[in-house]
Scaffold this motif. Structure first.
Motif, mmCIF file in Angstrom:
data_model
loop_
_atom_site.group_PDB
_atom_site.id
_atom_site.type_symbol
_atom_site.label_atom_id
_atom_site.label_comp_id
_atom_site.label_asym_id
_atom_site.label_seq_id
_atom_site.Cartn_x
_atom_site.Cartn_y
_atom_site.Cartn_z
ATOM 1 N N LEU A 108 0.819 -1.213 0.000
ATOM 2 C CA LEU A 108 0.000 0.000 0.000
ATOM 3 C C LEU A 108 0.856 1.268 0.000
ATOM 4 O O LEU A 108 0.513 2.261 -0.635
ATOM 5 C CB LEU A 108 -0.928 -0.005 1.216
ATOM 6 C CG LEU A 108 -2.077 -1.017 1.196
ATOM 7 C CD1 LEU A 108 -2.856 -0.940 2.504
ATOM 8 C CD2 LEU A 108 -3.008 -0.784 0.021
ATOM 9 N N LEU A 163 -7.976 0.345 -3.781
ATOM 10 C CA LEU A 163 -7.386 -0.351 -2.635
ATOM 11 C C LEU A 163 -7.088 0.618 -1.495
ATOM 12 O O LEU A 163 -7.322 0.303 -0.325
ATOM 13 C CB LEU A 163 -6.098 -1.057 -3.063
ATOM 14 C CG LEU A 163 -6.251 -2.279 -3.962
ATOM 15 C CD1 LEU A 163 -4.881 -2.782 -4.392
ATOM 16 C CD2 LEU A 163 -7.015 -3.385 -3.241
ATOM 17 N N LEU A 164 -6.595 1.791 -1.826
ATOM 18 C CA LEU A 164 -6.302 2.779 -0.791
ATOM 19 C C LEU A 164 -7.575 3.248 -0.091
ATOM 20 O O LEU A 164 -7.580 3.454 1.126
ATOM 21 C CB LEU A 164 -5.557 3.971 -1.404
ATOM 22 C CG LEU A 164 -4.132 3.697 -1.890
ATOM 23 C CD1 LEU A 164 -3.563 4.915 -2.604
ATOM 24 C CD2 LEU A 164 -3.234 3.297 -0.719
ATOM 25 N N ALA A 198 -8.566 0.543 2.208
ATOM 26 C CA ALA A 198 -7.671 0.522 3.376
ATOM 27 C C ALA A 198 -8.039 1.632 4.349
ATOM 28 O O ALA A 198 -8.018 1.432 5.569
ATOM 29 C CB ALA A 198 -6.219 0.665 2.923
#
Length: 302
Positions: free
Chosen positions: A6, A76-77, A80
Motif C-alpha cells: 500500500l 485499494l487505498l 484501506a
C-alpha cells in the motif's frame, strides 16, 4: 497474484498529483532516492514501467500500465482507509451489537440503554431480538437479558431484584401489603407459566390455591383484564413500572407478603472476546439497573 504494498501505491498517487518525484518526496517526507526505489519496486511487482520520465522540469506521465495500476490502486487505498476507520470506530465503541431481550426489559432498561449508546457512538448498529419465554439460548448474541440465570457457556450479572406486586382494582382490598394466602381461590390473570411460577410456588407453599382464569403474554392486556374486573394479577415491579401502572387510578398495587422476587440478569458468552460496544452496554445497563432499583426503593418507602 501481484505483490503490491500500500505504501508504494501512496507514493505513486503522490507522484501523479505533484507531477515530479521531488515534490512527491517533499510531500511524503521521503528522500527522492527513496521515492525512486519504491517506484522501482512497484514496477518489478507489476512487471512493467509505470511512468514516462521526460527529464528536466517537465512532469512525469503515467504509462498505460501505470493508469491501470493507479485506478485499481486508488480503490485499494480507499478500502484501506475505510478499514482503518472501521477499526478506529470499533475500538472507540462503534460497530454492531446483537441483544436478546424480553418484554419488561424492552420497556424499561433498553430505551435508555440504546439512547446512551447512540449518544456516545451515533454510528453504532444495535439489533434487538425478542427471546422466547422458555429456554432462551445466547447463540450468536452479544448480550442476553433474561429473568433467571442461564447455565451453559455464559457469564452473567444480576442487575435487579424485581419483586412481584398484586394488582387489583381500587376497593378490592385494604391499602397496604397483602398476604399470599389472600390469593386462595381467587381468579388470577396469568402471564406465562415460567413467569407465574415465581409467585405461584410461594403462594402454594403458604397454603393458597390461586385459580388462573386465563393467560395472556401481554402485560397491557393483563392489566386491561384487571381493570375490567375479570381477576387480579401478580406482576413484577419492572413490568408495572414500564406500564406506568402506579399512576393508573383504575388499578391498585399491593406488595405481597412474603414477597416473591425474580432476578433480572444480563448474560454474555463466556470465554469470548467482547467488543468495546458490548463492554460499554454492560456498564450502562448496570447504571440503569441502579436507577431502577432506586425508583423501586423510593416507591416502596424504603
Amino acid at each position: 497474484m501481484v505483490d503490491v504494498e500500500l505504501r508504494h501505491l501512496v507514493t505513486m498517487a503522490a507522484i501523479v498529483e505533484e507531477g515530479t518525484f521531488g515534490r512527491a518526496a517533499a510531500r511524503l517526507g521521503y528522500t527522492q532516492s527513496t521515492i525512486s526505489q519504491q517506484v522501482a519496486g512497484l514496477e518489478r511487482s507489476v512487471g512493467g514501467a509505470l511512468f514516462e520520465r521526460p527529464g528536466g522540469p517537465r512532469p512525469v506521465r503515467l504509462t498505460p500500465l501505470g493508469s491501470v495500476v493507479l485506478e485499481q490502486g486508488r480503490e485499494l487505498l480507499a478500502k484501506a482507509d475505510a478499514l482503518s476507520d472501521a477499526i478506529d470506530r470499533f475500538k472507540a465503541g462503534g460497530g454492531r451489537i446483537d441483544i436478546g431481550t424480553f418484554q419488561s426489559v424492552s420497556h424499561v432498561i433498553l430505551p435508555p440503554l440504546i439512547g446512551r449508546l447512540r449518544a456516545e457512538q451515533p454510528g453504532c448498529e444495535i439489533k434487538l431480538i425478542d427471546m422466547p419465554a422458555e429456554t432462551p439460548q445466547i447463540g450468536d448474541l452479544d448480550l442476553l437479558f433474561y429473568d433467571r440465570p442461564l447455565d451453559d457457556g455464559v457469564e452473567q450479572l444480576r442487575l435487579v431484584d424485581d419483586p412481584y406486586l398484586l394488582v387489583a382494582r381500587p376497593g378490592d382490598l385494604p391499602a397496604g401489603p397483602v398476604a399470599l394466602t389472600a390469593l386462595d381461590g381467587r381468579p388470577m390473570i396469568g402471564c406465562h407459566e415460567t413467569c407465574d411460577q415465581v409467585w405461584m410456588e410461594p403462594a402454594v407453599a403458604a397454603g393458597a390455591r390461586p385459580e388462573i382464569a386465563f393467560r395472556t403474554p401481554g402485560n397491557e392486556t393483563i392489566l386491561s383484564m384487571v381493570r375490567a374486573g375479570l381477576g387480579w394479577t401478580a406482576l413484577p415491579w419492572l413490568a408495572l413500572y414500564g406500564a406506568d401502572a402506579r399512576s393508573d387510578k383504575r388499578l391498585a398495587l399491593h406488595p405481597l407478603e412474603p414477597a416473591p422476587t425474580r432476578g433480572i440478569y444480563l448474560h454474555w458468552p463466556a470465554n469470548a472476546a467482547q467488543s468495546p460496544l458490548a463492554v460499554r452496554a454492560i456498564e450502562i445497563s448496570r447504571e440503569i439497573a441502579a436507577e431502577v432499583s432506586a425508583s423501586w426503593a423510593a416507591a416502596a418507602g424504603r
